[in-house]
Design an enzyme around this catalytic site. Sequence first.
Site, PDB file in Angstrom:
ATOM      1  N   HIS A 144      44.732  49.854  47.244  1.00 35.55           N
ATOM      2  CA  HIS A 144      43.596  49.305  47.047  1.00 35.55           C
ATOM      3  C   HIS A 144      43.511  48.503  45.539  1.00 35.55           C
ATOM      4  CE1 HIS A 144      38.957  48.337  47.660  1.00 35.55           C
ATOM      5  NE2 HIS A 144      39.411  47.388  46.854  1.00 35.55           N
TER       6      HIS A 144
ATOM      7  N   PHE B 203      45.084  41.704  42.626  1.00 35.71           N
ATOM      8  CA  PHE B 203      45.912  41.162  41.948  1.00 35.71           C
ATOM      9  C   PHE B 203      45.514  39.605  41.649  1.00 35.71           C
ATOM     10  CE2 PHE B 203      50.061  43.235  42.075  1.00 35.71           C
ATOM     11  CZ  PHE B 203      49.538  44.263  41.435  1.00 35.71           C
TER      12      PHE B 203
ATOM     13  N   ASN C  14      40.214  38.757  48.530  1.00 32.80           N
ATOM     14  CA  ASN C  14      39.043  38.193  48.034  1.00 32.80           C
ATOM     15  C   ASN C  14      39.547  37.282  46.903  1.00 32.80           C
ATOM     16  OD1 ASN C  14      39.308  40.556  46.460  1.00 32.80           O
ATOM     17  ND2 ASN C  14      37.036  40.514  45.998  1.00 32.80           N
TER      18      ASN C  14
ATOM     19  N   HIS D  10      34.772  48.170  53.079  1.00 36.05           N
ATOM     20  CA  HIS D  10      33.903  48.574  52.010  1.00 36.05           C
ATOM     21  C   HIS D  10      32.591  48.780  52.435  1.00 36.05           C
ATOM     22  CE1 HIS D  10      32.359  47.129  47.676  1.00 36.05           C
ATOM     23  NE2 HIS D  10      31.316  47.517  48.278  1.00 36.05           N
TER      24      HIS D  10
ATOM     25  N   ASP E 235      40.892  50.580  43.027  1.00 34.37           N
ATOM     26  CA  ASP E 235      40.186  49.681  43.195  1.00 34.37           C
ATOM     27  C   ASP E 235      40.306  48.678  41.869  1.00 34.37           C
ATOM     28  OD1 ASP E 235      38.509  47.691  44.036  1.00 34.37           O
ATOM     29  OD2 ASP E 235      36.859  48.635  43.957  1.00 34.37           O
TER      30      ASP E 235
ATOM     31  N   HIS F 110      38.482  41.398  35.578  1.00 34.13           N
ATOM     32  CA  HIS F 110      37.746  40.222  35.271  1.00 34.13           C
ATOM     33  C   HIS F 110      38.007  39.625  33.773  1.00 34.13           C
ATOM     34  CE1 HIS F 110      35.576  40.329  39.005  1.00 34.13           C
ATOM     35  NE2 HIS F 110      35.456  41.690  38.702  1.00 34.13           N
TER      36      HIS F 110
ATOM     37  N   PRO G 196      31.218  42.552  39.511  1.00 33.41           N
ATOM     38  CA  PRO G 196      31.446  43.886  39.498  1.00 33.41           C
ATOM     39  C   PRO G 196      32.991  44.316  39.573  1.00 33.41           C
ATOM     40  CG  PRO G 196      30.970  43.099  41.720  1.00 33.41           C
ATOM     41  CD  PRO G 196      30.759  41.874  40.848  1.00 33.41           C
TER      42      PRO G 196
HETATM   43 ZN   LIG Z   1      37.953  46.260  45.672  1.00 27.72          ZN
END
Ligand SMILES: [Zn+2]
Length: 382
Positions: free
Chosen positions: A4, A7, A38, A123, A246, A250, A264
Site C-alpha cells: 500500500h 506514488f 487516487n 479503506h 500507506d 504531500h 491526510p
Molecule cells: Zn492509502
Amino acid sequence: MDIHVHFRDFELSYKEDAVSGTQAALAGGYVAVGDMPNTKPPIKTVELLRRKIEEFGRKTNLHIRHYFGAPPQDPSILKDALINGAYAVGEVLPEEVLDYGGDQYLEALFREAARVGIPIVMHCEDPVIINQYSGPRDFEHHNAIRGPRAELACVHNIIKLVYRYGTKVHMTHLTLPQSISMIRLSGLDITFDVTPHHMLLSQEECLARAEKPAYCKVNPPLRDETTRRELLTMFVRGEVPIVASDHAPHADWEKDRPYDEAPPGIVGLETTAPLLLTLWRRGFTDLGTVMRAIQERPAKFLGLNVGIRQGFCADLTIINTKARHRIEPERFRSKAKFSPFKGFEVDVAVAATILHGKLAYIGEGYIDETTVKTLENALQGG
Ligand SMILES: [Zn+2]
C-alpha cells in the site's frame, strides 16, 4: 514489499512521482509495491490505467502492482480493468462510496468484483457515521471525528458482503484490535494489514512530538494510547499478517493548512523496515514475525516469489542491524521530507538494496567501501 503506497505522479508530481517514490522505496529496502489509484486524474478508466502502467514502466523498474480506482456507477468496467493489468480494486475510500450511492453501490461493486474475480482493497471507515459527527473540528479531535465506530461499522458491513458474495477482500490499515477480532470470528478468508504509525503512535503522543499537527493527520486517525498498545501487542504476538506503510506523501506547505483542508497522510517507505526491525533487535518480537509481515505475506499478496532460485536476477535488501541512529526526515529520498517519527531512535538501517541484480541503493554511513566493492564484484555478470 509494501502492498500500500501512493506514488502520486501525474498532476500530483509535486508531492511524489514514480521516480522519487522508487528512490524512497529502495532507500527503505523495498523492491516491490502496490500503488494506489487516487492520483489526479484518478485511475478509474481503462485508458488511464494503460497510460499509468506505460508511463511508470518508463520511469521505474521497481516491481509495481497497479490498483484500479472504484469506478463511479457501473462496476461492469472491472473485467476490462483486470484484463488490462489492474491487480485489484482499491483502496475503496469512504468518501467515494458515499458519493457513488453508499451501501447500494458497495453491494453492486462487491457482486461484480466476485463475478470478475478481482480482489477489493478496502479503506474501512463508514462515511455515514463520519458525517454524523457534530462536535469541534480540529487536529485534537481527529480521532473523534472519524471515530472507532466508523471503522467497526464498516468492517461489520464488509464481512456481511463477503459472506453474501464471496468477494476476495483485503482490509487495509485497520486500527482496532476489535476489527481484527471480528474478522477472525467471521471465519472468512479476509486478509488485512496495519501500519507502523497506528501501532507506534497514539494521536496524543504524535501531537505532542510533531512540529506541525497536520503531520499527525492520517485516515483512519491515530487512536488513543490503550488502543495503540493493544494493536502493537497483537503484532508482536504474530497476529497481524501484513504491515503496510500507506506511504502518503504531500507537500510540506499543504501540512500548514487548517484542520479541514490539511490533506491526510504519513510517509512510511523509509521508516517502516527500520522501525519494525528495531522491535526485533530490542527483543519485543522475533525476526520471523517481522519478516513475514513485511516480506513473505506481502509477496504472496502481490503474487511474487520469495526465496533463492537459480537463473533469476536478485532483488535483495541488505540490513545493517547494528546501526543505531535517529530518524532524519530531511534525508528522505521521498519528496515529502517530514514525518511524525522524526527523532525516533532505531537500531537498524538499510545498508543496500539490489534490484534486478544491480546495486540500486547504497545506505551511506551504514555500509563500508569494502563491502560495497565485494557486492559489486559478486553482482557482475548478473
Ligand atoms: Zn492509502
